[in-house]
Design a protein around this motif. Sequence first.
Motif, PDB file in Angstrom:
ATOM      1  N   ASP A  27       0.798  -1.230   0.000  1.00  0.00           N
ATOM      2  CA  ASP A  27       0.000   0.000   0.000  1.00  0.00           C
ATOM      3  C   ASP A  27       0.826   1.274   0.000  1.00  0.00           C
ATOM      4  O   ASP A  27       0.387   2.315   0.483  1.00  0.00           O
ATOM      5  CB  ASP A  27      -0.968   0.014   1.199  1.00  0.00           C
ATOM      6  N   GLY A  28       2.041   1.210  -0.514  1.00  0.00           N
ATOM      7  CA  GLY A  28       2.853   2.419  -0.632  1.00  0.00           C
ATOM      8  C   GLY A  28       3.628   2.801   0.605  1.00  0.00           C
ATOM      9  O   GLY A  28       4.250   3.869   0.637  1.00  0.00           O
ATOM     10  N   GLN A  29       3.631   1.965   1.644  1.00  0.00           N
ATOM     11  CA  GLN A  29       4.469   2.236   2.803  1.00  0.00           C
ATOM     12  C   GLN A  29       5.922   2.167   2.353  1.00  0.00           C
ATOM     13  O   GLN A  29       6.345   1.187   1.761  1.00  0.00           O
ATOM     14  CB  GLN A  29       4.237   1.194   3.892  1.00  0.00           C
ATOM     15  N   ARG A  30       6.688   3.203   2.646  1.00  0.00           N
ATOM     16  CA  ARG A  30       8.049   3.281   2.126  1.00  0.00           C
ATOM     17  C   ARG A  30       9.073   3.182   3.249  1.00  0.00           C
ATOM     18  O   ARG A  30       9.160   4.056   4.113  1.00  0.00           O
ATOM     19  CB  ARG A  30       8.241   4.585   1.359  1.00  0.00           C
ATOM     20  N   THR A  31       9.841   2.122   3.237  1.00  0.00           N
ATOM     21  CA  THR A  31      10.899   1.943   4.223  1.00  0.00           C
ATOM     22  C   THR A  31      12.044   2.900   3.936  1.00  0.00           C
ATOM     23  O   THR A  31      12.514   3.007   2.805  1.00  0.00           O
ATOM     24  CB  THR A  31      11.416   0.493   4.204  1.00  0.00           C
ATOM     25  N   VAL A  32      12.511   3.620   4.970  1.00  0.00           N
ATOM     26  CA  VAL A  32      13.632   4.543   4.844  1.00  0.00           C
ATOM     27  C   VAL A  32      14.823   3.954   5.583  1.00  0.00           C
ATOM     28  O   VAL A  32      14.741   3.654   6.769  1.00  0.00           O
ATOM     29  CB  VAL A  32      13.282   5.930   5.418  1.00  0.00           C
TER      30      VAL A  32
END
Length: 270
Positions: A27-32
Amino acid sequence: HYSCRGTPVVCWNGRSSERGPIMSLPDGQRTVGSHFVADADLAGLLFDCDGTLIDTMPLFYHSWAEVCPQHGLSMSEDDFYGFAGKPLPDIVREMHRAQKGTDATDAFVAAFLAEKKRAHLQAEEKLGAPAPIACVVALARGALARGVPVCLATSGLREHVERHLESAGLADIFNSRLGNVVCAAEVAAGKPAPDIFLEAARRIGADPARCRAFEDGEAGLASAHAAGCHVVDVTSMAGYPSCDGLRRAKQAAEASRAWLSPPGAAAVPP
């Protein structure tokens, strides 16, 4: 990649897998950064409030834009989103130093914030309470349904935070009774220092290295990274209420993330 237990794993959509080397969340969660916690290893989820769980940022910008000129300061929309996540007194002091060339007195900061609080309350009465950000709220409620504890780690003023949680229908999962709301005033150093996320993890009895921390602002992302969490930027999620100012601030921040280790490490694509 190694799991929190030290076992080599690869991950697929946040779960241990042998299907390939892609570490990603749905769902577009972006790991940084490079630290990734698989679902099976999660000990807790930690959430920022403003701009992460609740869409307060446009409302807050109204009060900054109104009050800054009264005190000889200015704040553009890009500046505002660039400051996202930092404690309010720190923002005032940083602006004063940059624009006036001197350190703000305690009296100046107190007067500024008192006027800003008044302006914010008037704006909220006129425009209405901020709405929850549904795509992020779903992550918190989904975690609780699976038995994974959650905690709030916010730079906001507690009186604002608690009122907004109530109006957004989130006071049942984040409240003083549960002890899972941590505000910047309750720790030694605010974001981007790691203190608030370390305390949030402690409140739910979790190892920070086994927690995912959800943030929108650069200071919050840096704070969670410094605390050793799996850091997730929510602003690229499907359904997130973004705007041009946020997108520009995000692009500028991503071009100069000196706090990421190793240097030059990029976000993991969603």
